[in-house]
Scaffold this motif. Structure first.
Motif, PDB file in Angstrom:
ATOM      1  N   ARG A 154       0.847  -1.211   0.000  1.00 14.32           N
ATOM      2  CA  ARG A 154       0.000   0.000   0.000  1.00 14.32           C
ATOM      3  C   ARG A 154       0.880   1.257   0.000  1.00 14.32           C
ATOM      4  N   PHE A 187     -15.196   5.293  -2.594  1.00 12.65           N
ATOM      5  CA  PHE A 187     -14.477   4.107  -3.095  1.00 12.65           C
ATOM      6  C   PHE A 187     -14.696   2.844  -2.258  1.00 12.65           C
ATOM      7  N   GLY A 238       0.832   3.854  -3.066  1.00 10.11           N
ATOM      8  CA  GLY A 238       0.387   5.219  -2.772  1.00 10.11           C
ATOM      9  C   GLY A 238       1.504   6.224  -2.960  1.00 10.11           C
ATOM     10  N   ASP A 250     -12.263  -1.150   0.191  1.00 11.44           N
ATOM     11  CA  ASP A 250     -11.159  -2.011  -0.279  1.00 11.44           C
ATOM     12  C   ASP A 250      -9.859  -1.202  -0.422  1.00 11.44           C
ATOM     13  N   GLU A 251      -9.012  -1.623  -1.311  1.00 13.31           N
ATOM     14  CA  GLU A 251      -7.664  -1.028  -1.387  1.00 13.31           C
ATOM     15  C   GLU A 251      -7.657   0.415  -1.907  1.00 13.31           C
ATOM     16  N   THR A 252      -8.567   0.753  -2.814  1.00 12.09           N
ATOM     17  CA  THR A 252      -8.495   2.052  -3.506  1.00 12.09           C
ATOM     18  C   THR A 252      -8.446   3.254  -2.546  1.00 12.09           C
ATOM     19  N   PRO A 253      -9.387   3.366  -1.576  1.00 11.49           N
ATOM     20  CA  PRO A 253      -9.311   4.558  -0.714  1.00 11.49           C
ATOM     21  C   PRO A 253      -8.022   4.619   0.105  1.00 11.49           C
ATOM     22  N   LYS A 254      -7.487   3.453   0.470  1.00  7.65           N
ATOM     23  CA  LYS A 254      -6.241   3.440   1.267  1.00  7.65           C
ATOM     24  C   LYS A 254      -5.082   3.994   0.436  1.00  7.65           C
ATOM     25  N   VAL A 255      -4.977   3.479  -0.800  1.00  5.83           N
ATOM     26  CA  VAL A 255      -3.881   3.931  -1.672  1.00  5.83           C
ATOM     27  C   VAL A 255      -4.029   5.421  -1.979  1.00  5.83           C
ATOM     28  N   ILE A 256      -5.261   5.876  -2.198  1.00  9.81           N
ATOM     29  CA  ILE A 256      -5.472   7.303  -2.499  1.00  9.81           C
ATOM     30  C   ILE A 256      -5.086   8.167  -1.296  1.00  9.81           C
TER      31      ILE A 256
END
Lengths: 275, 244
Positions: free
Chosen positions: A81, A133, A85, A136-142
């Motif tokens: 992550r 989002f 990111g 899942d992974e998308t909001p964390k990476v953003i």
């Protein structure tokens, strides 16, 4: 004349002060070692309740247990992550920072908005990112990308704008095109500031990763912290904190090594100390 | 007949303030001309214009009969400070005028030998003394084989002994190549030692205040030049030009 010959007669090795670098005592380890020792002795003596502050030996046991029970998955999830990111945020910041620093119109268009966005506390984005989002992974990476973006952006803009006019004049004297001037003069001259921005961005990426994982995650070091809190396992929480410290330090050291290598040409105090 | 380098500046302003006005100056092929005058009289501005770094003026420049506009490979410039790129090694700095990958390392090495720094190609600028760095700057100024070399107080920041050696170096490379040189200096002895002509600029913008021809054969004798009647004459004109 006599004085001169006397001075020359002095054996050279006695006239020069020898600077010998002794293998340095790792002074930075002194405080952590004392803190660990104090915690261990304090808990064993009953001065501090073990359920609130487990002794370092228990934390080490927790680490060992985690190692046998999927610690690699947690570390891998967090590191991936951070990598994704940081890469996204830093690349965008490099491109937009260079554009804003080199083009006045772009600066007038983008910079006021970026400065306003920079003032927003990172956690304020979380509810909105979850709404847009999911979990899942998308909001964390953003969220991590947002954290990494601003230090890198500021480093690029400040670095390019701070390039000495005298060096730019040399480039103009040799009829460099705007692109060649950016590539051969502005970007290399801005590199120290850009690398400092990248280093700060990476450090913030780790910080934002914990924030993202604390909110919604089923694996990762932030998840271990939440899990430890929910199950009353302070040893697991401390183990996760130790791992975060180690991984953060490791990635920062790697960036520091890149910085020293790429900036070996600098005639600065830190470079002369490194020699 | 116009000079090899023909400078005609009708008006040059910094904001509202006129810096150069109605200035006519010629440099013949192979001549070394020194510009002297008090700080702020426009000497460095004039060099920036001739180098093509400043196009905000009224006037015309001609080199060998052709109009000179903007930076040109025919005109090299050595600044007061060496202005080397710290991330490039010495050879890369010398070849900076060539396109990336088009530099000729053998030529850079030959120039380094010529300026007395043989074997320094791989060194970084931070490893050089002030005098060595200025030698590299001179080599960079010569790399593209200019026909005119401009120098803006190039030896003002080095010690007296290094300055004399750099002056000898400049005299040698300029005469060997038949370079036309326009040198800005505050040092009258330096101007006397190096120049064929010394041009005195007025503190008020306007035509050249005075010109002095130095007729001394090479190699020159510094002590004799310093004791020549030209020196008090130049100093007298300088005082008169900048009296306030």
């Amino acid at each position: 004349m006599e004085r001169t010959s006397l001075a020359l007669d002095v054996p050279r090795h006695t006239a020069t002060v020898r600077k010998r670098r002794l293998p340095g005592f790792p002074l930075g380890l002194l405080l952590p070692a004392l803190a660990l020792l104090g915690a261990e002795l304090g808990v064993r003596a009953g001065l501090v309740p073990a359920n609130l502050l487990p002794p370092p030996s228990s934390v080490f046991e927790a680490l060992s247990w985690l190692f046998d029970n999927g610690l690699g998955t947690h570390i891998g999830a967090s590191a991936l992550r951070v990598a994704a990111g940081f890469a996204a945020g830093a690349l965008l910041a490099l491109a937009l920072g260079a554009l804003v620093a080199l083009d006045r119109t772009a600066a007038r268009l983008f910079d006021p908005s970026f400065q306003a966005l920079r003032a927003i506390p990172s956690l304020a984005w979380v509810p909105l990112l979850l709404l847009w989002f999911g979990i899942d992974e998308t909001p964390k990476v953003i969220l991590i990308a947002i954290g990494a973006f601003f230090p890198v952006y500021m480093g690029v803009v400040a670095g390019i704008r701070g390039v000495e006019r005298s060096l730019v004049e040399v480039g103009l004297l040799y009829r460099l095109s705007p692109f060649a001037l950016a590539r051969r003069v502005l970007l290399p001259a801005a590199l120290p500031s850009v690398l400092t921005g990248l280093r700060n961005g990476l450090s913030l990426a780790w910080m934002f990763m914990v924030a993202a994982e604390l909110i919604a995650a089923s694996r990762g070091l932030g998840y271990l912290l939440t899990d430890g809190r929910e199950t009353g396992r302070a040893d697991i929480m401390l183990a996760a904190i130790v791992l975060l410290a180690l991984l953060g330090k490791l990635s920062d050291s790697a960036m520091g090594a890149v910085e020293r290598r790429r900036l070996a040409w600098r005639d600065s105090l830190s470079e002369s100390e490194a020699r | 007949m116009s000079a090899f380098l023909d400078i005609a500046i009708d008006d040059k302003r910094h904001g509202e303030r006129s810096v150069l006005r109605a200035l006519r100056l010629g440099v013949d092929q192979g001549d070394i001309v020194s510009l002297v005058g008090a700080s702020g009289c426009g000497k460095s501005t004039l060099l920036s214009i001739v180098a093509g770094l400043d196009d905000n003026y009224r006037g015309a420049l001609r080199l060998d009969g052709r109009a000179l506009a903007g930076p040109s490979a025919d005109v090299g410039l050595v600044f007061q400070a060496p202005r080397l790129f710290p991330w490039l090694n010495v050879a890369q700095n010398i070849m900076f005028g060539a396109a990336v990958g088009q530099g000729d390392p053998a030529r850079a090495a030959a120039l380094l030998e010529e300026v007395g720094l043989k074997g320094y190609g791989a060194a970084l600028p931070k490893q050089l003394s002030g005098g060595q760095a200025q030698r590299v700057a001179i080599a960079r100024g010569l790399y593209l084989e200019p026909r005119v070399l401009l120098l803006d107080e190039p030896f003002s920041a080095v010690d007296a002994f290094t300055r004399m050696r750099l002056q000898d170096l400049l005299a040698t490379v300029a005469r060997q190549r038949g370079l036309s040189v326009l040198l800005v200096t505050h040092d009258i002895d330096e101007a006397l030692y190096l120049s064929d002509r010394i041009v005195l600029m007025d503190s008020a913008p306007g035509p050249v205040r005075a010109e002095f021809t130095v007729e001394a054969p090479w190699p020159r004798d510094r002590a004799r030049l310093a004791a020549s009647p030209l020196k008090p004459a130049i100093l007298g004109s300088l005082h008169a030009a900048h009296a306030f």
